[in-house]
Design an enzyme around this catalytic site. Sequence first.
Site, PDB file in Angstrom:
ATOM      1  N   CYS A  20       0.822  -1.225   0.000  1.00 46.99           N
ATOM      2  CA  CYS A  20       0.000   0.000   0.000  1.00 46.99           C
ATOM      3  C   CYS A  20       0.846   1.260   0.000  1.00 46.99           C
ATOM      4  O   CYS A  20       0.317   2.356   0.063  1.00 46.99           O
ATOM      5  CB  CYS A  20      -0.933   0.007   1.206  1.00 46.99           C
ATOM      6  SG  CYS A  20      -0.080  -0.283   2.760  1.00 46.99           S
TER       7      CYS A  20
HETATM    8  O1  LIG Z   1       1.972  -5.358   1.641  1.00 48.53           O
HETATM    9  C1  LIG Z   1       1.901  -5.142   2.856  1.00 48.53           C
HETATM   10  O2  LIG Z   1       2.883  -5.054   3.582  1.00 48.53           O
HETATM   11  C2  LIG Z   1       0.545  -5.041   3.505  1.00 48.53           C
HETATM   12  C3  LIG Z   1      -0.397  -4.191   2.748  1.00 48.53           C
HETATM   13 SE1  LIG Z   1       0.044  -2.379   2.865  1.00 48.53          SE
END
Ligand SMILES: O=C(O)CC[SeH]
Length: 386
Positions: A331
């Site tokens: 994210c």
């Molecule tokens: O990919 C990740 O570390 C979790 C979703 Se921001």
Amino acid sequence: MDYNATTPVDSEVLGAITASLTGAWGNPSSSHEAGLAAKSIIDEARENVARMVGAKTSDIVFTSGGTEYFHKSHDRQNGVDFSKGDNTDSLPHFITSNLEHDSVKLVLEHFAEEGLAKVSFVPASQTTGCVEVEDIVSSIRPTTCMITVMLANNETGVIQPIKEICERVQQINANRRNQPPILLHTDAAQAIGKINVDVLDLDVDYLTIVGHKFYAPRNGAIYVRNLEEKGAPLYPMLYGGGQERNYRPGTENTAMIAGLGKAAELVVQNLDKYQKHMEEVRDHLEVRLMEEFGDNIHFNGKFDTSSRLPNTCDKVLSKCNIVQASVGAACHSQNRASPILLAIGVPDSIARNALRLSVGRETTLSDIDFVISDLKQAVQYLQNQA
Ligand SMILES: O=C(O)CC[SeH]
Ligand SMILES: Cc1ncc(COP(=O)(O)O)c(C=O)c1O
């Protein structure tokens, strides 16, 4: 190779979802047969989620996912009133680390920017990749109302000393006079399904559960210590039809809750097998990477004195044909060095080339061979371009 970002729904979980969509579509609040069928599925799922984290069933509240769990109280929380921002010395004080996921970090930054609270972002040690217990404890003030530190970091996989932090803080709580106890939260999103997570052993007041990290759908739950007995306080963010004991109202998403419960049941039954397999595959990956790339590889999550998740390997690269991975947290924008890696002392030049590989339950040793050959051709491509 990106299972820390998200996981596929397990086939048995899909079965539970499908069965509830067809056989228990009633409103769980309805007192007739269709409603009771849905409610019984939700009750069973709550029992399974509670069992997975060693909690009482009544301490579990279902949510839409990991991000939906952290907010300020609209009322006096734990003896501290957020609405009274006139005297900054009396503002509630939060302590966290500089390793947190944005779903915690940005909430606390918002509290601080809005003058609702004071926040200490305690830097992690660059020799351990962990936040140090003493650094957390030395940040405590009379106005400290909550400490939140993630159980395991999503980029490095490093497991944080939550049990040790809670032990020290509970000792402080026992001697606190005229102040409410400091509440303890941990974001267990990346740990559940990979290592054993037990809320009583950790001694936390709150623990975040994120379904899509352990082969469940994209909903979640929060553990709240002694919720029924008015233990740790919990304030709703929504108001509505009274579902989830008014803590999380809205007609329940029975099918997704059924999936979360089945995934939790599978973790209870198979955690050791999952953990051993992921560790074997991840360790093989790292051995092969060393064999193939030697000194060109820099492992960002390996610290001699720190434990880490069994599935995570954070390293370097970008021109891959087959391998799908993240260059940090999924994210986060990918055109910058990961703030987490920089926070633990990884040089910018290396952090900018980091690649996080996280294996899953079905990742095989032959998958690793594909990964290595794909990474190798990527390196050769980049070297030819240089
Ligand atoms: O990919 C990740 O570390 C979790 C979703 Se921001
Ligand atoms: C450590 C951590 N905390 C919280 C979250 C947020 O969970 P969700 O995506 O379900 O909101 C994630 C993953 O997305 C995560 O990796």
